[in-house]
Design an enzyme around this catalytic site. Structure first.
Site, short mmCIF file in Angstrom:
data_model
loop_
_atom_site.label_atom_id
_atom_site.label_comp_id
_atom_site.label_asym_id
_atom_site.label_seq_id
_atom_site.Cartn_x
_atom_site.Cartn_y
_atom_site.Cartn_z
NE ARG A 59 -1.40 9.06 -24.63
CZ ARG A 59 -2.51 8.62 -24.07
NH1 ARG A 59 -3.29 7.76 -24.73
NH2 ARG A 59 -2.88 9.01 -22.87
CG HIS A 63 2.03 6.49 -21.80
ND1 HIS A 63 0.82 6.72 -21.18
CD2 HIS A 63 2.34 7.66 -22.44
CE1 HIS A 63 0.42 7.96 -21.43
NE2 HIS A 63 1.32 8.54 -22.20
N GLY A 69 11.17 1.48 -17.15
CA GLY A 69 11.96 1.30 -18.36
C GLY A 69 11.16 0.65 -19.47
CG ASP A 71 9.26 -3.11 -18.17
OD1 ASP A 71 8.46 -2.28 -18.68
OD2 ASP A 71 9.20 -3.46 -16.97
CB SER A 73 5.62 -3.06 -17.42
OG SER A 73 6.02 -1.73 -17.63
CG ASN A 91 -1.00 4.06 -19.30
OD1 ASN A 91 -0.60 5.05 -19.92
ND2 ASN A 91 -0.20 3.30 -18.57
N PRO A 158 4.68 11.87 -16.95
CG PRO A 158 5.93 12.50 -18.80
CD PRO A 158 5.71 11.36 -17.86
CG HIS A 188 2.48 16.00 -27.70
ND1 HIS A 188 2.59 16.84 -26.62
CD2 HIS A 188 2.42 14.74 -27.18
CE1 HIS A 188 2.60 16.13 -25.50
NE2 HIS A 188 2.50 14.85 -25.82
CB THR A 189 3.67 16.22 -34.83
OG1 THR A 189 3.20 16.72 -36.09
CG2 THR A 189 4.35 14.88 -35.08
#
Length: 315
Positions: A59, A63, A69, A71, A73, A91, A158, A188-189
């Site tokens: 995850r 994110h 991108g 990176d 961050s 987050n 999203p 999501h499994t």
């Protein structure tokens, strides 16, 4: 106005990221040939102590890639007046950052100043899938770490409440197709969801019904028992019954009316995505192959500028 907002958002996103063309699976062949095994050991050691680690790292990588991108961050700490991505609303439930820190320390002890945190996170995401029984692949490497991380930009992620049009737009802005959307949703499994991510489907769904009628009644009852209107802060459920195994159960549940998020159920609302979900529900191999291709594509969205010495702070 909505069209203009979409256009501006698209331009903002593409001004920060691009589909990487300089990545290579043997990028560190001469400068840090053991990087893959060093990262694998860090992820494996952590998973031995905590079975939730693989889902968390996968995850985290998603994110990261969807903001500026891939990176790294998402790894930067908030500093001074700047609130970083990791402290943005979507987050705050991210965890297992320590695993990336441990991997970085191991890599730095052998190859100082060579391997980016973004590459370590991409490798860790792959290891997370493998350690959960999923497929392996060669991760293209050569990403750079970003110097900017803003919590305000996490609004671009999203959301679990998105409909199919919103999902399609979000993925398209990053050069990802409907097939990528369906394949990557299969992530999501793994993992766990807090009630806040799906409460819109089981309480006050609309003006005429309390519960989303597309949810199987017994599943809705189970969710409501775990997540009453005033549920405990950390209450939630596993993403699927085999939440530590990387498999195609997620897609099977969609067709049993047991999708957890609105964004999961949304895959059935458009013929192409519904057909792909059906294909993946019926063939684990088809899902695995598509997931690998889409992961490589997503993780090749680049946007960084440096190789951090410490993943939590810019150089």
């Amino acid at each position: 106005m909505a069209i203009m907002t979409t256009l501006v958002t698209s331009l903002l996103i593409f001004s920060f990221v691009s589909l990487g063309t300089s990545l290579s699976s043997n990028y560190y062949a001469k400068t840090c040939p053991n990087v893959d095994s060093l990262v694998t050991k860090a992820v494996s050691d952590a998973t031995t102590n905590d079975q939730k680690v693989p889902a968390a790292l996968l995850r985290m990588h998603f994110h990261d890639c969807f903001i500026r991108g891939c990176d790294a961050s998402v790894l930067l700490d908030s500093k001074g007046k700047n609130t970083a991505e990791k402290d943005g609303p979507p987050n705050v439930s991210l965890h297992a950052f320590y695993v990336i820190d441990n991997a970085k320390k191991a890599v730095e002890s052998v190859c100082p100043g060579v391997v980016s945190c973004a590459d370590i996170l991409a490798l860790a995401a792959k290891d997370s899938v493998v350690l959960s029984g999923g497929p392996s692949w060669d991760v293209p490497k050569g990403r750079k770490d970003g110097r900017t991380s803003k919590a305000s930009e996490t609004i671009q992620l999203p959301a679990p409440t998105f409909n199919i049009s919103q999902l399609q737009q979000s993925f398209a802005q990053r050069g990802l197709s409907l097939k990528d959307l369906v394949a990557l949703s299969g992530g999501h499994t793994l993992g766990f969801s807090h009630c806040s991510s799906f409460k819109n489907r089981i309480h006050n769904f609309n003006s005429t019904t309390d519960v989303d009628p597309s949810i199987h009644p017994s599943f809705a009852a189970t969710l409501k028992s775990v997540c009453p209107i005033n549920n405990a802060k950390n209450a939630g459920v596993s993403m699927d019954p085999s939440s530590t195994s990387f498999d195609n159960t997620y897609y099977k549940l969609l067709f049993q009316q047991k999708a957890l998020f609105s964004s999961d159920k949304a895959l059935l609302d458009f013929p192409k995505t519904k057909n792909l979900a059906s294909k993946f529900a019926n063939s684990k191999d088809a899902f695995m192959n598509a997931f690998i291709k889409s992961m490589i594509k997503m993780s090749s969205i680049t946007g960084g500028q440096e190789v951090r010495k410490d993943c939590k702070v810019v150089n």
